[in-house]
Design a protein around this motif. Structure first.
Motif, PDB file in Angstrom:
ATOM      1  N   GLY A   1       0.797  -1.105  -0.048  1.00  0.00           N
ATOM      2  CA  GLY A   1       0.030  -0.077  -0.047  1.00  0.00           C
ATOM      3  C   GLY A   1       0.866   1.225   0.113  1.00  0.00           C
ATOM      4  O   GLY A   1       0.360   2.342  -0.094  1.00  0.00           O
ATOM      5  N   ALA A   2       2.377   1.154   0.027  1.00  0.00           N
ATOM      6  CA  ALA A   2       3.127   2.346  -0.002  1.00  0.00           C
ATOM      7  C   ALA A   2       2.918   2.931  -1.219  1.00  0.00           C
ATOM      8  O   ALA A   2       2.989   2.279  -2.426  1.00  0.00           O
ATOM      9  N   LYS A   3       3.402   4.483  -1.256  1.00  0.00           N
ATOM     10  CA  LYS A   3       3.347   5.130  -2.604  1.00  0.00           C
ATOM     11  C   LYS A   3       5.025   5.062  -3.074  1.00  0.00           C
ATOM     12  O   LYS A   3       5.706   5.354  -2.232  1.00  0.00           O
ATOM     13  N   THR A   4       5.335   5.038  -4.121  1.00  0.00           N
ATOM     14  CA  THR A   4       6.595   5.169  -4.861  1.00  0.00           C
ATOM     15  C   THR A   4       6.443   5.756  -6.009  1.00  0.00           C
ATOM     16  O   THR A   4       5.298   5.960  -6.606  1.00  0.00           O
ATOM     17  N   PHE A   5       7.496   6.561  -6.406  1.00  0.00           N
ATOM     18  CA  PHE A   5       7.672   7.317  -7.595  1.00  0.00           C
ATOM     19  C   PHE A   5       7.537   6.552  -8.871  1.00  0.00           C
ATOM     20  O   PHE A   5       7.927   5.335  -8.933  1.00  0.00           O
ATOM     21  N   ALA A   6       6.935   7.071  -9.927  1.00  0.00           N
ATOM     22  CA  ALA A   6       6.580   6.420 -10.964  1.00  0.00           C
ATOM     23  C   ALA A   6       6.760   7.555 -12.205  1.00  0.00           C
ATOM     24  O   ALA A   6       6.189   8.634 -11.863  1.00  0.00           O
ATOM     25  N   ASN A   7       7.326   7.238 -13.301  1.00  0.00           N
ATOM     26  CA  ASN A   7       6.804   8.129 -14.400  1.00  0.00           C
ATOM     27  C   ASN A   7       6.599   7.215 -15.614  1.00  0.00           C
ATOM     28  O   ASN A   7       6.784   6.381 -15.868  1.00  0.00           O
ATOM     29  N   PHE A   8       5.941   8.222 -16.695  1.00  0.00           N
ATOM     30  CA  PHE A   8       5.456   7.568 -17.875  1.00  0.00           C
ATOM     31  C   PHE A   8       5.762   8.380 -18.821  1.00  0.00           C
ATOM     32  O   PHE A   8       5.413   9.685 -18.644  1.00  0.00           O
ATOM     33  N   ASP A   9       6.424   7.957 -19.908  1.00  0.00           N
ATOM     34  CA  ASP A   9       6.599   9.105 -21.242  1.00  0.00           C
ATOM     35  C   ASP A   9       6.229   8.474 -22.280  1.00  0.00           C
ATOM     36  O   ASP A   9       5.991   7.179 -22.563  1.00  0.00           O
ATOM     37  N   GLN A  10       6.279   9.448 -23.344  1.00  0.00           N
ATOM     38  CA  GLN A  10       5.931   9.255 -24.777  1.00  0.00           C
ATOM     39  C   GLN A  10       6.839   9.943 -25.653  1.00  0.00           C
ATOM     40  O   GLN A  10       6.920  11.159 -25.255  1.00  0.00           O
ATOM     41  N   GLU A  11       7.535   9.549 -26.358  1.00  0.00           N
ATOM     42  CA  GLU A  11       8.579  10.287 -27.438  1.00  0.00           C
ATOM     43  C   GLU A  11       7.754  10.769 -28.337  1.00  0.00           C
ATOM     44  O   GLU A  11       6.575  10.533 -29.073  1.00  0.00           O
ATOM     45  N   TYR A  12       8.230  12.262 -28.750  1.00  0.00           N
ATOM     46  CA  TYR A  12       7.788  13.022 -29.895  1.00  0.00           C
ATOM     47  C   TYR A  12       8.940  13.582 -30.731  1.00  0.00           C
ATOM     48  O   TYR A  12       9.893  13.898 -30.274  1.00  0.00           O
ATOM     49  N   TRP A  13       8.623  13.246 -32.041  1.00  0.00           N
ATOM     50  CA  TRP A  13       9.546  13.671 -33.030  1.00  0.00           C
ATOM     51  C   TRP A  13       8.923  14.104 -34.330  1.00  0.00           C
ATOM     52  O   TRP A  13       8.127  13.202 -35.033  1.00  0.00           O
ATOM     53  N   LEU A  14       9.036  15.435 -34.629  1.00  0.00           N
ATOM     54  CA  LEU A  14       8.304  15.974 -35.789  1.00  0.00           C
ATOM     55  C   LEU A  14       8.608  15.237 -36.906  1.00  0.00           C
ATOM     56  O   LEU A  14       9.625  14.667 -37.259  1.00  0.00           O
ATOM     57  N   PRO A  15       7.616  14.710 -37.769  1.00  0.00           N
ATOM     58  CA  PRO A  15       7.886  14.057 -39.111  1.00  0.00           C
ATOM     59  C   PRO A  15       8.987  14.669 -39.956  1.00  0.00           C
ATOM     60  O   PRO A  15       8.892  15.869 -39.727  1.00  0.00           O
ATOM     61  N   ALA A  16       9.321  14.006 -40.803  1.00  0.00           N
ATOM     62  CA  ALA A  16      10.622  14.824 -41.582  1.00  0.00           C
ATOM     63  C   ALA A  16       9.957  15.729 -42.641  1.00  0.00           C
ATOM     64  O   ALA A  16      10.632  16.572 -42.720  1.00  0.00           O
ATOM     65  N   GLN A  17       8.560  15.503 -43.008  1.00  0.00           N
ATOM     66  CA  GLN A  17       8.065  16.570 -43.946  1.00  0.00           C
ATOM     67  C   GLN A  17       7.593  17.756 -43.379  1.00  0.00           C
ATOM     68  O   GLN A  17       7.811  18.858 -43.977  1.00  0.00           O
ATOM     69  N   ARG A  18       7.877  17.954 -41.922  1.00  0.00           N
ATOM     70  CA  ARG A  18       7.715  19.037 -40.975  1.00  0.00           C
ATOM     71  C   ARG A  18       9.123  19.904 -40.747  1.00  0.00           C
ATOM     72  O   ARG A  18       8.978  20.800 -40.139  1.00  0.00           O
ATOM     73  N   LEU A  19      10.249  19.321 -41.309  1.00  0.00           N
ATOM     74  CA  LEU A  19      11.365  20.022 -41.008  1.00  0.00           C
ATOM     75  C   LEU A  19      12.209  20.222 -42.395  1.00  0.00           C
ATOM     76  O   LEU A  19      11.999  19.428 -43.356  1.00  0.00           O
ATOM     77  N   VAL A  20      12.965  21.271 -42.511  1.00  0.00           N
ATOM     78  CA  VAL A  20      13.758  21.654 -43.813  1.00  0.00           C
ATOM     79  C   VAL A  20      14.756  20.749 -43.682  1.00  0.00           C
ATOM     80  O   VAL A  20      15.436  20.371 -42.653  1.00  0.00           O
ATOM     81  N   GLY A  21      14.899  19.971 -44.851  1.00  0.00           N
ATOM     82  CA  GLY A  21      16.272  18.851 -44.680  1.00  0.00           C
ATOM     83  C   GLY A  21      15.648  17.708 -44.186  1.00  0.00           C
ATOM     84  O   GLY A  21      16.527  16.703 -44.190  1.00  0.00           O
ATOM     85  N   GLY A  22      14.465  17.520 -43.539  1.00  0.00           N
ATOM     86  CA  GLY A  22      14.248  16.194 -42.963  1.00  0.00           C
ATOM     87  C   GLY A  22      14.581  16.067 -41.541  1.00  0.00           C
ATOM     88  O   GLY A  22      15.315  17.116 -40.776  1.00  0.00           O
ATOM     89  N   ARG A  23      14.637  14.868 -40.936  1.00  0.00           N
ATOM     90  CA  ARG A  23      15.076  14.611 -39.597  1.00  0.00           C
ATOM     91  C   ARG A  23      16.487  14.533 -39.628  1.00  0.00           C
ATOM     92  O   ARG A  23      17.132  13.815 -40.440  1.00  0.00           O
ATOM     93  N   PRO A  24      17.249  15.114 -38.702  1.00  0.00           N
ATOM     94  CA  PRO A  24      18.646  15.098 -38.504  1.00  0.00           C
ATOM     95  C   PRO A  24      19.111  13.664 -37.981  1.00  0.00           C
ATOM     96  O   PRO A  24      18.262  12.965 -37.430  1.00  0.00           O
ATOM     97  N   GLU A  25      20.158  13.277 -38.070  1.00  0.00           N
ATOM     98  CA  GLU A  25      20.699  11.904 -37.787  1.00  0.00           C
ATOM     99  C   GLU A  25      20.798  11.897 -36.323  1.00  0.00           C
ATOM    100  O   GLU A  25      21.360  12.623 -35.828  1.00  0.00           O
ATOM    101  N   VAL A  26      20.326  11.023 -35.730  1.00  0.00           N
ATOM    102  CA  VAL A  26      20.412  10.905 -34.245  1.00  0.00           C
ATOM    103  C   VAL A  26      21.138   9.485 -33.898  1.00  0.00           C
ATOM    104  O   VAL A  26      20.406   8.279 -34.099  1.00  0.00           O
ATOM    105  N   ILE A  27      22.018   9.336 -33.308  1.00  0.00           N
ATOM    106  CA  ILE A  27      22.626   8.077 -32.805  1.00  0.00           C
ATOM    107  C   ILE A  27      22.054   7.805 -31.248  1.00  0.00           C
ATOM    108  O   ILE A  27      22.648   8.602 -30.381  1.00  0.00           O
ATOM    109  N   ARG A  28      21.271   7.080 -31.414  1.00  0.00           N
ATOM    110  CA  ARG A  28      20.680   6.636 -29.887  1.00  0.00           C
ATOM    111  C   ARG A  28      21.699   5.619 -29.375  1.00  0.00           C
ATOM    112  O   ARG A  28      22.043   4.481 -29.766  1.00  0.00           O
ATOM    113  N   PRO A  29      21.949   5.655 -27.877  1.00  0.00           N
ATOM    114  CA  PRO A  29      22.760   4.888 -27.223  1.00  0.00           C
ATOM    115  C   PRO A  29      21.954   3.595 -27.034  1.00  0.00           C
ATOM    116  O   PRO A  29      20.918   3.486 -26.878  1.00  0.00           O
ATOM    117  N   ASP A  30      22.834   2.445 -26.910  1.00  0.00           N
ATOM    118  CA  ASP A  30      22.132   1.156 -26.653  1.00  0.00           C
ATOM    119  C   ASP A  30      21.597   1.240 -25.285  1.00  0.00           C
ATOM    120  O   ASP A  30      22.092   1.716 -24.329  1.00  0.00           O
TER     121      ASP A  30
END
Length: 733
Positions: A373-402
């Motif tokens: 019954g104890a309360k613990t911290f929690a977080n919930f997230d959702q990624e957002y990235w503008l579509p390529a057609q909404r950016l001049v030159g498309g999305r930049p290259e992003v190297i995501r860490p493993d």
């Protein structure tokens, strides 16, 4: 009588050891300790936590401040208060779970230069640190952080100076726990260090947007292309009972992009908003379409922080104050849903944020532990990235860490590959069992035993003592717990060998039954039977025994009771269930060592191994809850062992079955069978199998040929050829 007295002498100390083992008090100081609720709710954190232990020399501490929260530590010098550093509670910042599925509650100190000054474990739920590995091992592990800079690249394993990586020594047998703890330390420290300016935000190139072209998209089109994202939190995710409605359902998007902004606000509303924003300021909208609570937070006050929402871009976090909020009066996009709550939030004063790169909306909340019954911290997230057609030159290259689990797999790739090869080889050999047993005989079984004994030695030496990859009932209980409360793949993927082993076990149980794992691959089971064979070789054969069949068939159900009891207890207290799971001697034997634990544990494990010299696999047959758990799905295996019609009357196989898995009617109980294949050797041996021996003698006496033995276990029948007649050519036949 002699057998009964011998059994009583052997089992009596085992019973005493088991009683002492299960009745002994926990030696860990912080295992499932009850923490005051004010620890996570009171502004005065250090009134409820030993902050001075992680910030030596500090004389007083501030109240909680910032988002995520931290406190400032001060020391009096010449009548002046000098800032020494910062103290943070890990569960205020991250809810990364350890192997138990619960976070390790950690108090962390960091000086004004960003170096760790102290680490204090306040509470953990790791059973391995309660009954297997002393809690002091985790303390020693945490001491490795002292003096290290929060911005360093610190990981579990060997240091690699060429890659600017600082390695930490892990705790043998608790790899998953320390991997999670490292994430907790670095995530918590970095979050506070960025707030107070020790770590500077990453400067990312600003986004460039194309002008709107054509009609503005409707709501459905915005959702389909990803310009509007969806974050949904179920009641079950926060420990509440589900009633068909989400706990929180949010829709959000980035308004600086002209097409998206005009579609949501309309051209006039977009122009008005952009006129209010300064350079390097960014606006996003959030609406709540359903839910049981407010995403703005019920405790918000003027000048305060919206403590339920946050934006994260890589390691940089952005929070919102009252002046960062603007009313959202309506959504202009056609087809937009009705909503209960809305707002526009402004990211101000952070040049590091860029709309061209991915970011996450984070909903911060409390999860109610269903057990306590104890309360613990929690977080919930959702990624957002503008579509390529909404950016001049498309999305930049992003190297995501493993992710961390993937790094572990890559580092242990050769070890994992070798283990997979070993398991595949054993499965391949067993799949050819029919050929092997035909080459063996009742007097010489080395065609089978050569492979089986090799598997035992590898399993004991390399898998058990070397890799410490002994599967356990605690993993089964953890899976049940995760399925009921919160399943996280990363948690189980953090230990590659155990994960691979369990995939193999699940598949092999449904194909051949539990016997391939229990009889060929289980490190403790292999050690137990190897000791029995060793006892026979050392001249103890005259003392070796099997329990009388009636007693055996009663005691074999004991392990099912133990498994059922552990499972039932786990629904009420996972911690207690994992303590009771010490009925398994696996940790004492392989993980910690027989001479590294207290007397009851050592006596219990050593007693079982000593008893194995005299009777075959006593723990496996009568006590093993893991064997019981695997025996149940064995009922639905695809392939079983062959039997003849005479097997129900002959009983010759039953006399030599060390597992005592052949019942009085001659049927093999696959749930108890260890797949030793002795009965299959007998099945094809025309000198040892009574039906075959009789047929061989009859044919020999009658001068008939001994034909090959077919898959049914019989000589191929001899059919006399039809007599030939001399018929003249051309005559009718």
């Amino acid at each position: 009588m002699q057998l009964s007295r011998l059994l009583a002498r052997v089992l009596a100390p085992l019973a005493l050891a088991a009683g002492a083992l299960l009745g002994s008090p926990a030696r860990a100081d912080t295992y499932e300790v009850k923490l005051p609720p004010e620890l996570s709710s009171s502004p005065r954190l250090c009134s409820y936590a030993p902050c001075q232990e992680v910030m030596p020399g500090a004389t007083h501490f501030s109240e909680r401040k910032g988002q995520p929260p931290y406190v400032e530590a001060y020391r009096e010098e010449n009548g002046q208060a000098r800032l020494m550093g910062y103290v943070m509670l890990s569960t205020d910042i991250t809810d990364i779970p350890a192997y138990s599925g619960k976070p390790v509650v950690t108090l962390i100190g960091m000086d004004t230069q960003g170096r760790f000054t102290g680490v204090k474990i306040l509470k953990h739920s790791e059973p391995i640190l309660l009954l297997g590995i002393p809690e002091a091992a985790l303390v020693r592990f945490n001491d490795q952080y002292l003096g290290k800079f929060v911005g360093d690249n610190i990981e579990i394993g060997k240091s690699r100076p060429a890659e600017n990586l600082i390695g930490l020594d892990a705790i043998t047998g608790a790899t998953v726990t320390v991997i999670a703890q490292n994430q907790v330390m670095m995530t918590s420290g970095s979050a506070v260090a960025r707030q107070v300016g020790i770590l500077k935000p990453v400067v990312r190139p600003a986004a460039s947007f194309p002008p709107p072209a054509g009609p503005l998209p409707d709501w459905a089109a915005l959702v389909a292309e990803g310009s509007v994202q969806h974050l949904r939190v179920r009641p079950e995710d926060v420990g509440l009972k589900g009633e068909g409605h989400p706990y929180m359902e949010l829709w959000f998007g980035y308004l600086n992009q002209p097409t998206v902004g005009q579609a949501i606000l309309g051209p006039e509303g977009y122009a008005s908003l952009m006129g209010r924003l300064k350079e390097d300021e960014h606006a996003l909208f959030i609406i709540r379409t359903d839910g049981m609570d407010s995403f703005k937070g019920s405790g918000f006050v003027r000048g305060g922080i919206y403590d339920r929402i946050q934006v994260r871009q890589d390691k940089d976090s952005y929070t919102f104050r009252d002046l960062d909020y603007i009313n959202l009066w309506g959504i202009q996009a056609a087809g937009a849903p009705a909503y209960q709550e809305s707002g526009i939030f402004i990211i101000r004063g952070h040049k590091g944020f860029s709309g061209a790169y991915p970011w996450k909306l984070v909903f911060l909340g409390n999860r109610i532990d269903k057990e306590s019954g104890a309360k613990t911290f929690a977080n919930f997230d959702q990624e957002y990235w503008l579509p390529a057609q909404r950016l001049v030159g498309g999305r930049p290259e992003v190297i995501r860490p493993d992710p961390t689990w993937l790094k572990v797999w890559k580092e242990r790739a050769l070890e994992v590959a070798a283990f997979v090869l070993f398991l595949a080889t054993v499965a391949g050999v067993y799949a050819q069992r029919d050929r092997l047993v035909r080459r063996a005989s009742h007097r010489n079984k080395w065609a089978v035993n050569g492979f089986k004994y090799s598997a035992w030695l590898i399993s004991i030496g390399l898998v058990g003592f070397g890799a410490m990859a002994q599967p356990s009932i605690t993993q089964v209980l953890t899976w049940f717990h995760s399925l009921l409360f919160q399943w996280q793949w990363a948690l189980f993927l953090s230990d590659p060998l155990i994960f691979v082993f369990w995939i193999f076990i699940i598949l092999s149980v449904f194909i051949w039954g539990r016997g391939l794992f229990c009889g060929w691959l289980c490190p403790f089971g292999s050690l137990s039977e190897l000791l029995f064979k060793l006892g026979r070789a050392l001249g103890l054969k005259r003392f070796q025994f099997l329990l009388p069949a009636p007693l055996h068939h009663r005691l074999k159900y004991l392990k099912y009771g133990i498994f059922g009891g552990l499972l039932a207890v786990s629904f009420f207290s996972m911690g207690l269930a994992e303590q009771l799971a010490e009925v398994e001697p696996f940790k004492t034997t392989f993980l910690v060592g027989l001479f590294q634990r207290s007397g009851p544990y050592t006596l219990f494990a050593a007693g079982l191994l000593g008893l194995s010299l005299l009777t075959e696999r006593p723990f496996c047959k009568y006590l093993c809850p893991l064997g019981a758990a695997l025996a149940m799905p064995t009922t639905f295996r695809w392939f079983g062992l062959r039997r003849k019609d005479e097997c129900t009357r002959c009983k010759a196989c039953a006399k030599g079955c060390g597992s005592q898995a052949i019942d009085p009617k001659g049927n093999i109980d696959a749930r108890e069978c260890m797949l030793c294949l002795d009965c299959m050797v007998l099945y094809y041996d025309d000198h040892a199998c009574p039906p075959l021996a009789q047929e061989r003698k009859r044919r020999t006496k009658a001068g008939e040929a001994l034909t090959p033995i077919d898959a049914r276990g019989y000589f191929i029948p001899i059919h006399p050829a039809a007599p030939r007649t001399n018929t003249p050519p051309g005559a009718p036949r």
